[in-house]
Design a protein around this motif. Structure first.
Motif, PDB file in Angstrom:
ATOM      1  N   ALA A 163      15.913  36.168   7.420  1.00  0.00           N
ATOM      2  CA  ALA A 163      17.290  36.040   6.926  1.00  0.00           C
ATOM      3  C   ALA A 163      17.383  34.718   6.165  1.00  0.00           C
ATOM      4  O   ALA A 163      17.066  33.652   6.699  1.00  0.00           O
ATOM      5  CB  ALA A 163      18.271  36.078   8.083  1.00  0.00           C
ATOM      6  N   TYR A 164      17.833  34.818   4.912  1.00  0.00           N
ATOM      7  CA  TYR A 164      17.756  33.683   3.987  1.00  0.00           C
ATOM      8  C   TYR A 164      19.083  33.547   3.250  1.00  0.00           C
ATOM      9  O   TYR A 164      19.274  34.279   2.271  1.00  0.00           O
ATOM     10  CB  TYR A 164      16.595  33.945   3.011  1.00  0.00           C
ATOM     11  N   PRO A 165      20.015  32.692   3.759  1.00  0.00           N
ATOM     12  CA  PRO A 165      19.996  31.834   4.947  1.00  0.00           C
ATOM     13  C   PRO A 165      20.003  32.637   6.249  1.00  0.00           C
ATOM     14  O   PRO A 165      20.371  33.807   6.262  1.00  0.00           O
ATOM     15  CB  PRO A 165      21.313  31.043   4.844  1.00  0.00           C
ATOM     16  N   ASN A 166      19.612  31.912   7.315  1.00  0.00           N
ATOM     17  CA  ASN A 166      19.484  32.568   8.608  1.00  0.00           C
ATOM     18  C   ASN A 166      20.836  32.603   9.342  1.00  0.00           C
ATOM     19  O   ASN A 166      21.645  31.700   9.227  1.00  0.00           O
ATOM     20  CB  ASN A 166      18.450  31.816   9.455  1.00  0.00           C
ATOM     21  N   ASN A 167      21.052  33.662  10.077  1.00  0.00           N
ATOM     22  CA  ASN A 167      22.192  33.796  10.983  1.00  0.00           C
ATOM     23  C   ASN A 167      21.600  33.916  12.389  1.00  0.00           C
ATOM     24  O   ASN A 167      20.686  34.714  12.565  1.00  0.00           O
ATOM     25  CB  ASN A 167      22.976  35.069  10.620  1.00  0.00           C
ATOM     26  N   PRO A 168      22.030  33.195  13.407  1.00  0.00           N
ATOM     27  CA  PRO A 168      23.254  32.388  13.487  1.00  0.00           C
ATOM     28  C   PRO A 168      23.065  30.905  13.188  1.00  0.00           C
ATOM     29  O   PRO A 168      23.982  30.124  13.471  1.00  0.00           O
ATOM     30  CB  PRO A 168      23.632  32.557  14.960  1.00  0.00           C
ATOM     31  N   THR A 169      21.938  30.491  12.645  1.00  0.00           N
ATOM     32  CA  THR A 169      21.708  29.044  12.537  1.00  0.00           C
ATOM     33  C   THR A 169      22.291  28.457  11.250  1.00  0.00           C
ATOM     34  O   THR A 169      22.624  27.275  11.205  1.00  0.00           O
ATOM     35  CB  THR A 169      20.197  28.735  12.621  1.00  0.00           C
ATOM     36  N   GLY A 170      22.387  29.241  10.181  1.00  0.00           N
ATOM     37  CA  GLY A 170      23.058  28.796   8.963  1.00  0.00           C
ATOM     38  C   GLY A 170      22.158  28.156   7.909  1.00  0.00           C
ATOM     39  O   GLY A 170      22.601  27.932   6.788  1.00  0.00           O
ATOM     40  N   ASN A 171      20.897  27.862   8.271  1.00  0.00           N
ATOM     41  CA  ASN A 171      20.036  27.140   7.322  1.00  0.00           C
ATOM     42  C   ASN A 171      19.215  28.076   6.439  1.00  0.00           C
ATOM     43  O   ASN A 171      18.986  29.233   6.784  1.00  0.00           O
ATOM     44  CB  ASN A 171      19.081  26.207   8.098  1.00  0.00           C
ATOM     45  N   LEU A 172      18.775  27.526   5.318  1.00  0.00           N
ATOM     46  CA  LEU A 172      17.836  28.226   4.437  1.00  0.00           C
ATOM     47  C   LEU A 172      16.433  27.812   4.839  1.00  0.00           C
ATOM     48  O   LEU A 172      16.163  26.624   5.043  1.00  0.00           O
ATOM     49  CB  LEU A 172      18.040  27.767   2.988  1.00  0.00           C
ATOM     50  N   PHE A 173      15.523  28.766   4.906  1.00  0.00           N
ATOM     51  CA  PHE A 173      14.130  28.402   5.148  1.00  0.00           C
ATOM     52  C   PHE A 173      13.533  27.825   3.874  1.00  0.00           C
ATOM     53  O   PHE A 173      14.027  28.060   2.769  1.00  0.00           O
ATOM     54  CB  PHE A 173      13.322  29.630   5.588  1.00  0.00           C
ATOM     55  N   ASP A 174      12.442  27.078   4.036  1.00  0.00           N
ATOM     56  CA  ASP A 174      11.766  26.480   2.897  1.00  0.00           C
ATOM     57  C   ASP A 174      11.125  27.580   2.035  1.00  0.00           C
ATOM     58  O   ASP A 174      10.372  28.410   2.546  1.00  0.00           O
ATOM     59  CB  ASP A 174      10.688  25.524   3.429  1.00  0.00           C
ATOM     60  N   PRO A 175      11.439  27.597   0.731  1.00  0.00           N
ATOM     61  CA  PRO A 175      10.897  28.671  -0.112  1.00  0.00           C
ATOM     62  C   PRO A 175       9.363  28.657  -0.178  1.00  0.00           C
ATOM     63  O   PRO A 175       8.738  29.717  -0.327  1.00  0.00           O
ATOM     64  CB  PRO A 175      11.505  28.420  -1.497  1.00  0.00           C
ATOM     65  N   GLY A 176       8.751  27.483  -0.018  1.00  0.00           N
ATOM     66  CA  GLY A 176       7.286  27.401   0.001  1.00  0.00           C
ATOM     67  C   GLY A 176       6.728  28.124   1.221  1.00  0.00           C
ATOM     68  O   GLY A 176       5.708  28.827   1.136  1.00  0.00           O
ATOM     69  N   ASP A 177       7.405  27.971   2.368  1.00  0.00           N
ATOM     70  CA  ASP A 177       6.982  28.674   3.582  1.00  0.00           C
ATOM     71  C   ASP A 177       7.114  30.186   3.381  1.00  0.00           C
ATOM     72  O   ASP A 177       6.250  30.961   3.811  1.00  0.00           O
ATOM     73  CB  ASP A 177       7.839  28.250   4.782  1.00  0.00           C
ATOM     74  N   ILE A 178       8.207  30.604   2.741  1.00  0.00           N
ATOM     75  CA  ILE A 178       8.409  32.041   2.515  1.00  0.00           C
ATOM     76  C   ILE A 178       7.301  32.589   1.617  1.00  0.00           C
ATOM     77  O   ILE A 178       6.755  33.663   1.871  1.00  0.00           O
ATOM     78  CB  ILE A 178       9.805  32.308   1.909  1.00  0.00           C
ATOM     79  N   GLU A 179       6.948  31.824   0.601  1.00  0.00           N
ATOM     80  CA  GLU A 179       5.855  32.264  -0.278  1.00  0.00           C
ATOM     81  C   GLU A 179       4.560  32.424   0.495  1.00  0.00           C
ATOM     82  O   GLU A 179       3.816  33.388   0.288  1.00  0.00           O
ATOM     83  CB  GLU A 179       5.625  31.235  -1.390  1.00  0.00           C
TER      84      GLU A 179
END
Ligand SMILES: *Cc1c(COP(=O)(O)O)cnc(C)c1O
Length: 363
Positions: A163-179
């Protein structure tokens, strides 16, 4: 009655019997800050136009099963790459269900970092699939890439949900990590961009680079939760398969008409998003000033905070007694111990919430 319960047990799958139903509390009469809804309504002239269009609907006829006009609108409005296919769902919840129903084998594994949106686990469990949660980092809920790499190598998941941003935490994950996850994943990676309007970041334009990436969106958090409309973009080869499982008339005629209008009027929603972003910043600042609270960064329309000393159940109840409904995540345990989540409301609602919270913390 015992006969009936024996019958139920003998006919239904054990994973269904083991589930507890998704609980939605009664919110009537409350300042409703629990479900990430957009709190703003529509101007009168737009309501008039909406009702005029709805009056032309033909409820005696089936809706367009392909949602052709709506799809064209969604493609233009949300920059879906031309080569990508588009699947429309009755909310993105239905799309999660469609993807998981299509998987081969009861032993297929679904992976997601946790804490995250509970429906990934709920739907996977209900379908008898194996669900694995990899813990997010304690400090800021960022991806723990060591845990993710290990989980991917060990479980070889058929699908990874992020989830980008994540629910329930609200943050965006690092796009480099997603790649990195996209490159190492043996199966599909679904980026759930339910809150993209509030984050300004998306992998949608990068779909052509990754043939196992699927980008999922919903109109719910933008301001149309009542319509139930989600969509999935990805390589046509995938989407065409998923589309076979979709029930033919999953999007009713009223939703199609309403969503088409909303897309035409998207400047209104964009203006509402700007107000919500302004108030998110104010709410974050005010929350951070309260004693013994840890407030997490938000790229969505809600804020997660942790009570460092107070009893979260007591504070939640005190807010409820004051007529304010937020989300109590404390009972989920683990990394959410002590955590509550509040959706950004209109300024008056936010003020009421902050006042009641300050009072509860002082008691
Ligand atoms: C709310 C939410 C959804 C569900 O959206 P619907 O389209 O209303 O079903 C999906 N993913 C995340 C991360 C959400 O927070």
């Amino acid at each position: 009655m015992t006969d009936l319960s024996d019958k139920i047990r003998s006919l239904l799958r054990p994973e269904v019997l083991a589930l507890s139903a998704y609980h939605v509390p009664d919110s009537s009469g409350y300042v409703k800050l629990d479900a990430m809804e957009n709190p703003y309504s529509w101007p009168d002239d737009m309501v008039d136009e909406w009702l005029a269009r709805l009056s032309e609907a033909q409820p005696n006829r089936y809706p367009d099963p392909a949602c052709s006009r709506l799809k064209t609108g969604l493609r233009n409005a949300y920059g879906v790459p031309e080569e990508a296919g588009l699947l429309i769902g009755n909310g993105s919840d239905e799309i999660i269900q469609i993807i998981l129903m299509a998987l081969k084998g009861r032993d297929a594994t679904v992976l997601a970092p946790e804490p995250t949106f509970v429906m990934y686990r709920q739907i996977a469990s209900c379908l008898g699939l194996k669900f694995v949660g990899a813990p997010l980092r304690e400090a800021d809920f960022s991806l723990d890439m060591t845990a993710m790499r290990t989980a991917i190598e060990t479980h070889r998941p058929a699908v990874i949900f992020l989830a980008y941003p994540n629910n329930p935490t609200g943050n965006l994950f690092d796009p480099g990590d997603i790649e990195e996850i996209l490159r190492m994943a043996p199966g599909l990676v679904v980026l759930d961009e339910a809150y993209t309007a509030y984050a300004g970041r998306s992998f949608m334009p990068r779909l052509p680079e990754f043939d196992r990436l699927l980008v999922m969106r919903t109109l719910s958090k933008l301001g149309l939760a009542g319509l139930r409309l989600g969509f999935l973009a990805g390589a046509r080869a995938w989407v065409d398969e998923f589309d076979k499982i979709r029930l033919p008339y999953n999007i009713n005629v009223l939703t199609q008409i309403s969503a088409e209008l909303a897309i035409e009027k998207r400047e209104l929603f964009e203006a509402q998003v700007e107000l919500i972003l302004r108030d998110r910043r104010l709410l974050h600042e005010e929350l951070s000033r309260l004693p013994e609270i840890q407030v997490y960064r938000s790229d969505a329309n809600f804020i997660l905070f942790r009570l460092l000393r107070h009893d979260p159940d007591r504070v939640f109840r005190a807010l409820k007694d004051a007529g304010i409904l937020i989300k109590n995540l404390h009972s989920s345990g683990g990394r959410l111990a002590g955590c509550l989540r509040v959706t950004v409301g209109v300024p008056e609602e936010n003020r009421k919430f902050l006042g009641a919270l300050a009072k509860a913390l002082a008691a």
